[in-house]
Design a protein around this motif. Structure first.
Motif, PDB file in Angstrom:
ATOM      1  N   PRO A  80       0.842  -1.193   0.000  1.00  8.11           N
ATOM      2  CA  PRO A  80       0.000   0.000   0.000  1.00  8.11           C
ATOM      3  C   PRO A  80       0.881   1.248   0.000  1.00  8.11           C
ATOM      4  CG  PRO A  80       0.019  -1.019   2.166  1.00  8.11           C
ATOM      5  CD  PRO A  80       0.764  -1.931   1.235  1.00  8.11           C
ATOM      6  N   PRO A  81       0.405   2.317  -0.576  1.00  5.29           N
ATOM      7  CA  PRO A  81       1.215   3.541  -0.611  1.00  5.29           C
ATOM      8  C   PRO A  81       1.442   4.066   0.803  1.00  5.29           C
ATOM      9  CG  PRO A  81      -1.007   4.000  -1.376  1.00  5.29           C
ATOM     10  CD  PRO A  81      -0.902   2.518  -1.215  1.00  5.29           C
ATOM     11  N   ALA A  82       2.572   4.684   0.986  1.00  2.00           N
ATOM     12  CA  ALA A  82       2.915   5.225   2.296  1.00  2.00           C
ATOM     13  C   ALA A  82       1.987   6.389   2.633  1.00  2.00           C
ATOM     14  CB  ALA A  82       4.367   5.699   2.306  1.00  2.00           C
ATOM     15  N   ARG A  83       1.652   6.513   3.909  1.00  2.00           N
ATOM     16  CA  ARG A  83       0.776   7.610   4.328  1.00  2.00           C
ATOM     17  C   ARG A  83       1.587   8.895   4.318  1.00  2.00           C
ATOM     18  NH1 ARG A  83      -2.601   5.989   9.498  1.00  2.00           N
ATOM     19  NH2 ARG A  83      -4.311   6.978   8.393  1.00  2.00           N
ATOM     20  N   SER A  84       1.100   9.877   3.631  1.00  2.00           N
ATOM     21  CA  SER A  84       1.806  11.161   3.599  1.00  2.00           C
ATOM     22  C   SER A  84       1.146  12.093   4.609  1.00  2.00           C
ATOM     23  CB  SER A  84       1.742  11.765   2.201  1.00  2.00           C
ATOM     24  OG  SER A  84       0.405  12.012   1.841  1.00  2.00           O
ATOM     25  N   GLY A  85       1.913  12.556   5.560  1.00  3.48           N
ATOM     26  CA  GLY A  85       1.385  13.498   6.547  1.00  3.48           C
ATOM     27  C   GLY A  85       0.649  12.780   7.649  1.00  3.48           C
ATOM     28  N   GLY A  86      -0.648  12.923   7.652  1.00  8.08           N
ATOM     29  CA  GLY A  86      -1.445  12.332   8.701  1.00  8.08           C
ATOM     30  C   GLY A  86      -1.814  13.348   9.762  1.00  8.08           C
ATOM     31  N   GLY A  87      -1.174  14.517   9.752  1.00  7.55           N
ATOM     32  CA  GLY A  87      -1.476  15.532  10.742  1.00  7.55           C
ATOM     33  C   GLY A  87      -2.220  16.697  10.152  1.00  7.55           C
ATOM     34  N   GLY A  88      -2.780  16.532   8.984  1.00  5.86           N
ATOM     35  CA  GLY A  88      -3.459  17.646   8.330  1.00  5.86           C
ATOM     36  C   GLY A  88      -4.793  17.990   8.948  1.00  5.86           C
ATOM     37  N   SER A  89      -5.394  17.059   9.675  1.00  5.34           N
ATOM     38  CA  SER A  89      -6.722  17.330  10.215  1.00  5.34           C
ATOM     39  C   SER A  89      -6.665  18.328  11.359  1.00  5.34           C
ATOM     40  CB  SER A  89      -7.372  16.031  10.674  1.00  5.34           C
ATOM     41  OG  SER A  89      -6.587  15.442  11.696  1.00  5.34           O
ATOM     42  N   TRP A  90      -5.687  18.256  12.226  1.00  9.50           N
ATOM     43  CA  TRP A  90      -5.631  19.210  13.330  1.00  9.50           C
ATOM     44  C   TRP A  90      -5.212  20.590  12.852  1.00  9.50           C
ATOM     45  CZ3 TRP A  90      -1.344  21.856  14.990  1.00  9.50           C
ATOM     46  CH2 TRP A  90      -0.111  21.387  14.563  1.00  9.50           C
ATOM     47  N   ILE A  91      -4.413  20.666  11.804  1.00  8.79           N
ATOM     48  CA  ILE A  91      -4.043  21.977  11.253  1.00  8.79           C
ATOM     49  C   ILE A  91      -5.268  22.632  10.626  1.00  8.79           C
ATOM     50  CG2 ILE A  91      -2.674  23.134   9.473  1.00  8.79           C
ATOM     51  CD1 ILE A  91      -0.450  21.168  10.015  1.00  8.79           C
ATOM     52  N   ALA A  92      -6.080  21.847   9.931  1.00  8.65           N
ATOM     53  CA  ALA A  92      -7.306  22.387   9.344  1.00  8.65           C
ATOM     54  C   ALA A  92      -8.250  22.860  10.445  1.00  8.65           C
ATOM     55  CB  ALA A  92      -7.973  21.327   8.478  1.00  8.65           C
ATOM     56  N   LEU A  93      -8.345  22.133  11.541  1.00  2.00           N
ATOM     57  CA  LEU A  93      -9.185  22.547  12.662  1.00  2.00           C
ATOM     58  C   LEU A  93      -8.677  23.853  13.269  1.00  2.00           C
ATOM     59  CD1 LEU A  93     -11.520  21.777  14.562  1.00  2.00           C
ATOM     60  CD2 LEU A  93      -9.819  20.653  15.991  1.00  2.00           C
ATOM     61  N   LEU A  94      -7.371  23.989  13.422  1.00  2.00           N
ATOM     62  CA  LEU A  94      -6.784  25.203  13.976  1.00  2.00           C
ATOM     63  C   LEU A  94      -7.039  26.402  13.066  1.00  2.00           C
ATOM     64  CD1 LEU A  94      -4.906  26.436  16.173  1.00  2.00           C
ATOM     65  CD2 LEU A  94      -3.023  25.920  14.646  1.00  2.00           C
ATOM     66  N   VAL A  95      -6.801  26.248  11.781  1.00  2.00           N
ATOM     67  CA  VAL A  95      -7.023  27.348  10.835  1.00  2.00           C
ATOM     68  C   VAL A  95      -8.506  27.709  10.783  1.00  2.00           C
ATOM     69  CG1 VAL A  95      -6.905  27.985   8.390  1.00  2.00           C
ATOM     70  CG2 VAL A  95      -4.967  26.851   9.469  1.00  2.00           C
ATOM     71  N   GLY A  96      -9.381  26.722  10.786  1.00  2.00           N
ATOM     72  CA  GLY A  96     -10.816  26.998  10.787  1.00  2.00           C
ATOM     73  C   GLY A  96     -11.239  27.747  12.039  1.00  2.00           C
ATOM     74  N   GLY A  97     -10.713  27.378  13.190  1.00  2.00           N
ATOM     75  CA  GLY A  97     -11.021  28.084  14.436  1.00  2.00           C
ATOM     76  C   GLY A  97     -10.556  29.523  14.402  1.00  2.00           C
ATOM     77  N   LEU A  98      -9.364  29.756  13.853  1.00  2.00           N
ATOM     78  CA  LEU A  98      -8.865  31.131  13.745  1.00  2.00           C
ATOM     79  C   LEU A  98      -9.730  31.964  12.804  1.00  2.00           C
ATOM     80  CD1 LEU A  98      -5.007  30.554  13.658  1.00  2.00           C
ATOM     81  CD2 LEU A  98      -6.373  31.502  15.515  1.00  2.00           C
ATOM     82  N   VAL A  99     -10.183  31.378  11.725  1.00  2.00           N
ATOM     83  CA  VAL A  99     -11.059  32.102  10.795  1.00  2.00           C
ATOM     84  C   VAL A  99     -12.365  32.482  11.482  1.00  2.00           C
ATOM     85  CG1 VAL A  99     -12.429  31.838   8.683  1.00  2.00           C
ATOM     86  CG2 VAL A  99     -10.040  31.148   8.701  1.00  2.00           C
ATOM     87  N   VAL A 100     -12.915  31.585  12.270  1.00  2.00           N
ATOM     88  CA  VAL A 100     -14.160  31.885  12.985  1.00  2.00           C
ATOM     89  C   VAL A 100     -13.949  33.014  13.988  1.00  2.00           C
ATOM     90  CG1 VAL A 100     -15.816  30.927  14.654  1.00  2.00           C
ATOM     91  CG2 VAL A 100     -15.152  29.600  12.647  1.00  2.00           C
ATOM     92  N   VAL A 101     -12.842  33.003  14.709  1.00  2.00           N
ATOM     93  CA  VAL A 101     -12.557  34.065  15.677  1.00  2.00           C
ATOM     94  C   VAL A 101     -12.411  35.413  14.973  1.00  2.00           C
ATOM     95  CG1 VAL A 101     -10.816  34.906  17.308  1.00  2.00           C
ATOM     96  CG2 VAL A 101     -11.562  32.547  17.410  1.00  2.00           C
ATOM     97  N   VAL A 102     -11.713  35.453  13.862  1.00  2.00           N
ATOM     98  CA  VAL A 102     -11.545  36.705  13.111  1.00  2.00           C
ATOM     99  C   VAL A 102     -12.893  37.200  12.598  1.00  2.00           C
ATOM    100  CG1 VAL A 102     -10.557  37.672  10.990  1.00  2.00           C
ATOM    101  CG2 VAL A 102      -9.133  36.310  12.509  1.00  2.00           C
ATOM    102  N   LEU A 103     -13.753  36.305  12.134  1.00  2.00           N
ATOM    103  CA  LEU A 103     -15.072  36.724  11.665  1.00  2.00           C
ATOM    104  C   LEU A 103     -15.922  37.288  12.804  1.00  2.00           C
ATOM    105  CD1 LEU A 103     -15.951  33.877   9.139  1.00  2.00           C
ATOM    106  CD2 LEU A 103     -15.376  36.252   8.627  1.00  2.00           C
ATOM    107  N   ILE A 104     -15.853  36.713  13.976  1.00  2.00           N
ATOM    108  CA  ILE A 104     -16.610  37.228  15.118  1.00  2.00           C
ATOM    109  C   ILE A 104     -16.106  38.613  15.509  1.00  2.00           C
ATOM    110  CG2 ILE A 104     -17.037  36.877  17.584  1.00  2.00           C
ATOM    111  CD1 ILE A 104     -17.137  33.874  17.007  1.00  2.00           C
ATOM    112  N   ILE A 105     -14.795  38.803  15.550  1.00  2.00           N
ATOM    113  CA  ILE A 105     -14.233  40.116  15.890  1.00  2.00           C
ATOM    114  C   ILE A 105     -14.638  41.144  14.843  1.00  2.00           C
ATOM    115  CG2 ILE A 105     -12.065  41.408  16.100  1.00  2.00           C
ATOM    116  CD1 ILE A 105     -10.867  38.908  17.400  1.00  2.00           C
ATOM    117  N   ALA A 106     -14.566  40.797  13.572  1.00  2.00           N
ATOM    118  CA  ALA A 106     -14.954  41.739  12.512  1.00  2.00           C
ATOM    119  C   ALA A 106     -16.436  42.098  12.618  1.00  2.00           C
ATOM    120  CB  ALA A 106     -14.651  41.137  11.138  1.00  2.00           C
TER     121      ALA A 106
END
Length: 106
Positions: free
Chosen positions: A23-49
């Motif tokens: 099977p192909p090697a897993r590339s990364g595997g940590g992308g889900s928590w980075i997406a959660l962090l970036v999404g949370g920051l976007v929500v905070v910026v939208l609330i402040i705006a």
């Protein structure tokens, strides 16, 4: 070493192949928590705006008449008789600087 002029040996009728599926090697595997962090920051910026643009942030005062008192009390020095007299400076001779050698005569 084999002789290059000899014909190759006969191939057998049945050739058995073994297939190995890796099977192909897993590339990364940590992308889900980075997406959660970036999404949370976007929500905070939208609330402040939203709060700032709905005049919920800092509001300007209604009147332009502003009275500011900048007179500050000055500290008072103690009376002169309570201050001790400074001691006299000790006698110090000026430093001596060596004179340069005379210019050589030609």
């Amino acid at each position: 070493m084999t002789d290059p002029n000899i014909p190759p040996p006969e191939r057998p009728e049945v050739v058995h192949h073994t297939t190995i599926n890796n099977p192909p090697a897993r590339s990364g595997g940590g992308g889900s928590w980075i997406a959660l962090l970036v999404g949370g920051l976007v929500v905070v910026v939208l609330i402040i705006a939203f709060v700032v643009f709905q005049n919920g942030g800092v509001q300007a005062p209604d009147s332009t008449d502003v009275a500011v008192d900048i007179d500050l009390p000055r500290p008072e020095l103690p009376d002169a008789p309570t201050m001790p007299d400074l001691p006299d400076m000790p006698p110090v001779e000026p430093p001596t600087v060596p004179q340069p050698n005379p210019a050589p005569s030609t």
